[in-house]
Design an enzyme around this catalytic site. Structure first.
Site, short mmCIF file in Angstrom:
data_model
loop_
_atom_site.label_atom_id
_atom_site.label_comp_id
_atom_site.label_asym_id
_atom_site.label_seq_id
_atom_site.Cartn_x
_atom_site.Cartn_y
_atom_site.Cartn_z
N LYS A 74 19.16 -14.77 -63.43
CA LYS A 74 20.53 -15.23 -63.12
C LYS A 74 21.52 -14.08 -63.29
CE LYS A 74 20.23 -20.15 -64.31
NZ LYS A 74 20.87 -21.20 -65.14
N LYS A 122 10.63 -23.00 -55.32
CA LYS A 122 10.93 -24.34 -55.80
C LYS A 122 12.17 -24.90 -55.10
CE LYS A 122 11.77 -26.23 -60.07
NZ LYS A 122 11.94 -26.33 -61.50
N LYS A 179 18.81 -26.47 -56.75
CA LYS A 179 20.23 -26.71 -56.52
C LYS A 179 20.95 -25.44 -56.13
CE LYS A 179 20.82 -30.09 -60.19
NZ LYS A 179 21.36 -30.29 -61.53
#
Ligand code: TRP
Length: 336
Positions: A113, A199, A202
């Site tokens: 991230k 995957k 969101k």
């Protein structure tokens, strides 16, 4: 003997999608009567990356309502909002001071991230796993349902608890319980509709990569129509050359409730043109009762508020007890 305690949480960032449901929440529901469950909406985690203050509260309610709509039963579970129980922030601070910095710097999710955020990485993003440890340890949870991506955070939680107990606990009486992972059933990993090797997430910038639980039938049909497929004839599971094919069959298996063998037999001679409408219909049918329940709940905001108020009371009582134990172990004077 009392039931073992389970704790898990979902961030109120964006909508829940089929991956969250099929990979996580559906399993929580299936196993809920075996455990004493705590499900929180982790809104403090939601601000570790840039967020929208205009929608944070609403997104938080949406997740709580979707827990209920997906079948979480208040007879077995407490549903609450992380920021409503101030012990979470407080324990996170105390645990910060026993967590070596390099443990956090080594976290895979932080590194991934952080790359995306460049210069703007907040201290909160680095500290995210300590807050998650606080979420779990406050409830002395026995089990935490985790997917592959959260395993490292659960390991860290155990390491922090063990270190705390070692440094501040009495030999025979650990202050914090070390949680175990609750590994979910096979075939529950739902991948992106636009890349079968990633995957469903969101944070994928493409809306076409995921089906949200609240997508309309038309949107679902459009997303499935445009999802990535391949050329070979016939549809099969488990071909490493055909990740999209495996993923779409898996989704079909899960939304239809059929077994893998049944789906394999049904789809062996199908082409995509034949399969896609079948998948679309089964997906819409699986989400319809959830959507109906969700919309009914949203008509009655007082009900949801009541659920969260009760959740907060129950969660706070337990969390504050652990917090007090931790403070005593650290040597704090308690307010009189
Ligand atoms: N980090 C988790 C995720 O992104 C969310 C989370 C926060 C969580 N606190 C938790 C999950 C405690 C389980 C237990 O999926």
């Amino acid at each position: 003997m009392g039931k073992k305690r389970v704790l898990s949480g979902v961030q109120p960032t964006g909508n829940l999608h089929l991956g969250n449901y099929l990979g996580a929440i559906r399993n929580w529901v299936a196993g809920q009567s075996e455990y004493e469950n705590f499900f929180c909406v982790v809104d403090l985690h939601a601000i570790t990356v840039p967020h929208n203050p205009e929608s944070l509260a609403e997104d938080t309610y949406t997740i709580a309502a979707l827990y209920l709509a997906c079948g979480i039963d208040l007879a077995h579970a407490t549903i609450f909002v992380q920021s409503h129980v101030s012990a979470h922030s407080e324990l996170a601070w105390l645990l910060n001071c026993v967590t070596p910095l390099n443990w956090l710097q080594d976290m895979i999710q932080f590194k991934e991230k952080a790359v995306k955020q460049g210069e703007n990485v907040s201290t909160g993003l680095l500290d995210y796993p300590v807050l998650m440890a606080a979420d779990i340890l406050l409830y002395q949870a026995d089990k935490v349902p985790v997917g592959e991506d959260q395993k490292q955070h659960l390991e860290l939680t155990r390491d922090i608890a063990a270190r705390f107990n070692h440094q501040f606990g009495k030999k025979k009486e650990p202050v914090l319980k070390l949680p175990e992972p609750l590994i979910r059933g096979e075939g529950a990993r739902v991948m992106s509709l636009t890349d079968g090797t990633k995957k469903m997430s969101k944070s994928d910038p493409s809306e076409l990569s995921r089906i949200n639980l609240l997508d309309s039938p038309d949107t679902i049909a459009k997303k499935i129509k445009r999802c990535k497929t391949d050329l070979p004839k016939g549809l099969v599971f488990d071909d490493p050359e055909r990740p999209e094919c495996h993923n779409l069959l898996t989704i079909y298996m899960l939304v239809s409730g059929k077994t893998k063998e049944e789906v394999a037999a049904e789809c062996a001679d199908m082409g995509w043109g034949q399969f896609k409408p079948v998948l679309t219909e089964a997906t819409i049918a699986a989400l319809q009762p959830i959507q109906e329940k969700y919309h009914a709940l949203m008509q009655e905001p007082g009900y949801l508020e009541g659920v969260l108020r009760q959740g907060r009371e129950k969660a706070s009582a337990i969390a504050n007890e652990t917090l007090t134990k931790v403070k005593v172990a650290l040597g704090y004077s308690l307010p009189v």
